[in-house]
Write a protein that holds these residues in place. Structure first.
Motif, PDB file in Angstrom:
ATOM      1  N   ARG A  18      38.132 -11.453  -3.082  1.00 59.23           N
ATOM      2  CA  ARG A  18      38.825 -11.277  -1.808  1.00 59.23           C
ATOM      3  C   ARG A  18      38.044 -10.240  -1.011  1.00 59.23           C
ATOM      4  NH1 ARG A  18      44.046 -11.333  -4.742  1.00 59.23           N
ATOM      5  NH2 ARG A  18      45.140 -13.275  -4.263  1.00 59.23           N
ATOM      6  N   HIS A  50      34.094 -17.447  -2.000  1.00 57.44           N
ATOM      7  CA  HIS A  50      34.891 -16.227  -1.845  1.00 57.44           C
ATOM      8  C   HIS A  50      35.915 -16.373  -0.722  1.00 57.44           C
ATOM      9  CE1 HIS A  50      32.243 -14.421  -4.709  1.00 57.44           C
ATOM     10  NE2 HIS A  50      31.184 -14.507  -3.917  1.00 57.44           N
ATOM     11  N   ASP A  51      37.012 -15.660  -0.844  1.00 55.05           N
ATOM     12  CA  ASP A  51      38.063 -15.633   0.180  1.00 55.05           C
ATOM     13  C   ASP A  51      37.708 -14.513   1.163  1.00 55.05           C
ATOM     14  OD1 ASP A  51      40.365 -14.955   1.663  1.00 55.05           O
ATOM     15  OD2 ASP A  51      41.696 -15.700   0.121  1.00 55.05           O
ATOM     16  N   ARG A  88      45.081  -5.839  -1.901  1.00 53.94           N
ATOM     17  CA  ARG A  88      44.716  -7.028  -2.678  1.00 53.94           C
ATOM     18  C   ARG A  88      43.219  -7.298  -2.670  1.00 53.94           C
ATOM     19  NH1 ARG A  88      49.455 -11.122  -0.394  1.00 53.94           N
ATOM     20  NH2 ARG A  88      51.218 -10.170  -1.535  1.00 53.94           N
ATOM     21  N   ALA A  89      42.491  -6.622  -1.823  1.00 59.01           N
ATOM     22  CA  ALA A  89      41.061  -6.904  -1.650  1.00 59.01           C
ATOM     23  C   ALA A  89      40.248  -6.436  -2.856  1.00 59.01           C
ATOM     24  CB  ALA A  89      40.546  -6.233  -0.395  1.00 59.01           C
TER      25      ALA A  89
END
Length: 343
Positions: A18, A50-51, A88-89
């Protein structure tokens, strides 16, 4: 389009990451070189699975999340929860004015920070040296040298854990076209050469000019019969609306850390006549035609010389050769691996 980089790389991330980028503005509303460099760097990360999301720090016209070039862009007006995205990263990324605030969040949440440096001004290096930067990205060898001078001048500054040069990626096939007939300036503010364009148009009434409004700064827009003024152009429309009409690109900028527009023009074999800033000298290389921005007569002489077929063919050949030399694949492969390694 073919992949910019391999789908995977030795030593790369074992799982999708993320990646959260914090920037002040983004295309298609804001189309400056720094923002398009960043988008071009994020695209291959998306290709590798990847997000990637870009969170804007300024209000703009957009109020809902949208996709640009496969990248999720979250406007400030959407009021979505940026702190949760940070928590969240796996990796945070910032550039320009967003670096100090993003660095604070990175330290607070224990996240690795990637800083993309877009100019050689002292605040750029100072912000990247505030502590906790896992990776600093410089857009040229010149910028890397300037960073070294900064750290020599301020030995107590905290160096980023790692650094990397990524030249602003230009995917040539997205810009290449048949050159047109006009002499073009992109972004007509005084620093980019708006006054030079006006002076040249007055001296060359037999020649057509194109003045493209920029993303920022006061615009000098000549009211002359041989100058056509067009509004700010989205990046994805530059090939058809600008380069397909352009015979020669002007870049009499007082400052360019690199000069992405010039490299976009090279993809079509469009000669670039530029002021010799260190960045433009490095980016354009032997393809650049350099004239001091205060020498309007010199610009006119070069432009009239390029009206001859033989001179234009030679300049165009050099432009295409330089464009090939600037193929971004190797830089982007190294960039993706570097981001994956800091997570």
């Amino acid at each position: 389009m073919a992949r910019a980089v391999p789908a995977s790389a030795p030593g790369g991330a074992a799982k999708p990451l993320r990646i959260v980028a914090r920037v002040h503005a983004a295309p298609p509303e804001h189309n400056a070189g720094a923002e398009h460099m960043l988008i071009s760097m994020l695209r291959p990360l998306v290709e590798r699975g990847h997000d990637v999301s870009v969170w804007l720090s300024r209000y703009g016209k957009a109020s809902r999340e949208y996709a640009y070039r496969g990248i999720k862009v979250v406007p400030l007006a959407s009021r979505l929860d940026f702190p949760t995205a940070v928590r969240r990263a796996d990796v945070l990324l910032a550039h320009l004015e967003t670096v100090p605030s993003t660095a604070s969040l990175a330290r607070g949440y224990g996240k690795p920070l990637v800083v993309v440096c877009h100019n050689t001004h002292r605040p750029t290096f100072r912000d990247a040296a505030a502590g906790g930067t896992a990776l600093a990205v410089y857009n040229s060898q010149w910028m890397e040298r300037e960073a070294e001078l900064f750290f020599a001048e301020y030995p107590k500054a905290i160096r980023p854990a790692a650094s990397l040069i990524v030249r602003p990626p230009v995917f040539a096939d997205e810009y290449a076209t048949k050159p047109g007939k006009v002499i073009t300036l992109i972004n007509c503010n005084p620093e980019k050469g708006g006054k030079v364009l006006k002076a040249l148009a007055e001296r060359m009434p037999d020649q057509l000019f194109l003045a493209v409004k920029g993303a920022y700064g006061e615009q000098i827009l000549p009211d002359l019969p041989n100058v056509e003024v067009v509004d700010h152009v989205r990046g994805e429309d530059m090939r058809e609306q600008v380069y397909a009409r352009t015979r020669v690109l002007l870049m009499p900028s007082s400052y360019e850390s690199w000069g992405r527009a010039g490299c976009e023009a090279l993809a079509s074999g469009i000669p670039v006549v530029a002021h010799p800033t260190p960045g433009l000298c490095e980016s354009l290389g032997e393809a650049g035609i350099f004239v001091d921005r205060n020498d309007v007569a010199g610009y006119e002489a070069v432009l009239r010389k390029l009206l001859t077929a033989a001179e234009y063919r030679l300049a165009s050949k050099r432009a295409k050769a330089r464009s090939a030399e600037l193929d971004p694949a190797a830089d982007l492969a190294a960039w993706c691996s570097a981001v994956e390694s800091v997570a």
